[in-house]
Design an enzyme around this catalytic site. Structure first.
Site, short mmCIF file in Angstrom:
data_model
loop_
_atom_site.label_atom_id
_atom_site.label_comp_id
_atom_site.label_asym_id
_atom_site.label_seq_id
_atom_site.Cartn_x
_atom_site.Cartn_y
_atom_site.Cartn_z
CG PHE A 141 33.83 43.18 37.62
CD1 PHE A 141 33.18 43.89 38.32
CD2 PHE A 141 34.59 42.52 39.14
CE1 PHE A 141 31.85 42.85 39.15
CE2 PHE A 141 34.16 42.76 39.54
CZ PHE A 141 32.78 42.92 40.40
CG ASP A 226 41.15 45.75 38.77
OD1 ASP A 226 41.93 44.91 40.15
OD2 ASP A 226 40.05 45.67 39.14
CE LYS A 255 37.89 38.30 43.07
NZ LYS A 255 37.45 39.60 41.99
C1 LIG Z 1 37.01 40.49 42.36
C2 LIG Z 1 37.10 42.44 41.63
C3 LIG Z 1 37.29 42.97 41.91
C4 LIG Z 1 36.13 43.81 43.50
O1 LIG Z 1 36.41 43.18 44.24
P1 LIG Z 1 35.63 42.99 45.71
O2 LIG Z 1 36.41 42.57 47.10
O3 LIG Z 1 34.24 41.84 45.07
O4 LIG Z 1 35.33 44.00 45.85
C5 LIG Z 1 37.98 44.34 41.24
N1 LIG Z 1 37.76 44.52 40.22
C6 LIG Z 1 38.36 43.18 39.89
C7 LIG Z 1 39.34 42.69 38.18
C8 LIG Z 1 37.92 42.00 40.58
O5 LIG Z 1 38.36 40.86 40.20
#
Ligand SMILES: *Cc1c(COP(=O)(O)O)cnc(C)c1O
Length: 405
Positions: A141, A226, A255
């Site tokens: 994701f 990520d 985040k």
């Molecule tokens: C939440 C998340 C994203 C996307 O972040 P947004 O601010 O919703 O665009 C990408 N990678 C990971 C691992 C995430 O948990």
């Protein structure tokens, strides 16, 4: 004040139905506790997918935001502002990197990392432009943009959104050999989550990150971590890669960096890699604005000062042990976690259990139907944690099925 029911109905009436929220309305919040319009209190065990890691309305972050509101909030990058430099320096120090490129949301930072890797491939590795390949993991994701969903393995996230962006190849997560075999002369990067969050808190085998690091170095490809969800102490280290003492070439961060107040994201990397950007090559109108920077600076300060990573490690160990010892239910396949990042995988649909927990005053959400995820604010006290554990164990030791609220 409107009732929860009225608010939910109006939200559904006027808003796109691209989410399926639980029937809980946030009206106010403080620390770990969320209150709904009827005055019911909940323990927040999700913290907006780890965005509110220092708790709701952290007084120092709120104060920093208010002070900045009264001074200056936006400059655009057409000019300098007096918060961005400190933000860059602090984030470099915290990540052990040399250069930062600021954006707003997670997906934008992922896009930034992909662009960085593609250009690095052309400028530094000599791959012909248009032929760069990036390897990703199945069940990843990384967000919702068209480029990012182009390499998603989630059919729901892709249906009807083609044509997709080429240049990506997916391999099994946790399998270093699969990475080695997937690399070609045109490979420029491997993009991965050190622990897969949305897939259900999937922890790779010990040694995997180190192997990945070695393979990337040996083959001259960028390792992109990520850490949008795992970063900033969620897993018990400041960054999840550091559990294996390795440094990726690029960190993708978002985040929790925004202190639960603003979307703030960035990539952090080396001088050499970041040098692929020249003026005009990439950007964001709001990226690096002084309001966001003030909030992020305060957030990082508190994380270091209050040893949040150690807190996450200690409380996470306690939490996981209590759940593993206390829960006995043959609907459950596994309870796993690292730091205050915990997943309970069910053999059955987890939604009825999530609904029952919400009713018992604990906020969580299932991911991909089968896994219940806990990512509470890292500042949760042991007392609050004990109360959450009592409720979770109570609910999960009974069978819940059928009617999904
Ligand atoms: C939440 C998340 C994203 C996307 O972040 P947004 O601010 O919703 O665009 C990408 N990678 C990971 C691992 C995430 O948990």
């Amino acid at each position: 004040m409107k009732s929860s029911q009225e608010i939910i109905e109006k939200t559904k009436r006027y808003g796109a139905h691209n989410y399926h929220p639980r029937d809980v309305v946030f009206s106010s919040a403080n620390g770990v506790i969320v209150t709904d319009p009827e005055g019911r209190e909940y323990i927040d065990m999700l913290s907006a997918y780890s965005s509110v890691s220092l708790g709701h309305q952290h007084p120092e972050i709120v104060a920093a935001a208010k002070a900045q509101l009264d001074r200056v909030t936006h400059s655009s990058r057409a000019f300098y502002n007096d918060m961005l430099a400190d933000f860059f320096e602090m984030l470099c120090n915290l990540t052990n990197m040399e250069k930062i490129l600021p954006m707003n949301t997670g997906a934008e930072a992922v896009e930034t990392a992909l662009k960085t890797a593609r250009r690095w491939g052309v400028d530094k590795k000599g791959v012909p432009d248009g032929q760069q390949e990036i390897i990703v993991c199945e069940r990843n994701f990384h967000g919702r943009t068209i480029a990012v969903i182009s390499f998603s393995s989630d059919a729901k996230a892709r249906r009807g959104f083609g044509p997709f962006t080429p240049g990506f190849k997916a391999i099994k997560f946790g399998d270093a050999k699969a990475l080695e075999e997937a690399i070609t002369p045109h490979t420029v990067a491997f993009l991965m989550e050190p622990i897969q969050g949305e897939a259900g808190v999937i922890i790779p085998p010990d040694g995997y990150l180190k192997e990945v690091r070695d393979i990337c170095t040996k083959n001259n490809i960028l390792m992109i971590a990520d850490e949008i969800q795992t970063g900033f102490a969620r897993t018990g280290k400041m960054f999840a890669c550091w559990h294996e003492d390795i440094q990726p070439d690029i960190f993708i961060l978002a985040k929790a960096l925004g202190g639960g107040i603003m979307p703030v994201s960035a990539i952090a990397t080396t001088d050499e890699i970041m040098s692929v950007f020249e003026p005009g090559s990439h950007g964001s109108t709001f990226g690096g604005n002084p309001f966001a920077c003030a909030i992020a600076i305060k957030t990082m300060e508190i994380m270091v000062r209050d040893r949040i990573a150690e807190q996450s490690a200690e409380k996470g160990k306690y939490f996981l042990e209590k759940l593993q010892q206390g829960i006995h239910n043959d609907d459950i396949k596994e309870i796993r976690g690292r730091g205050l990042f915990v997943g309970i995988e069910f053999k059955v649909n987890a939604t009825p259990y999530v609904a029952a927990l919400n009713l018992a005053g604990v906020l969580t959400k299932e991911t991909h139907e089968y896994t219940m995820r806990f990512a509470p604010p890292l500042v949760i006290t042991y007392e609050q944690l004990d109360l959450a554990i009592e409720r979770i164990v109570g609910v999960l030791n009974e069978k819940h099925e059928g009617a999904v609220l």
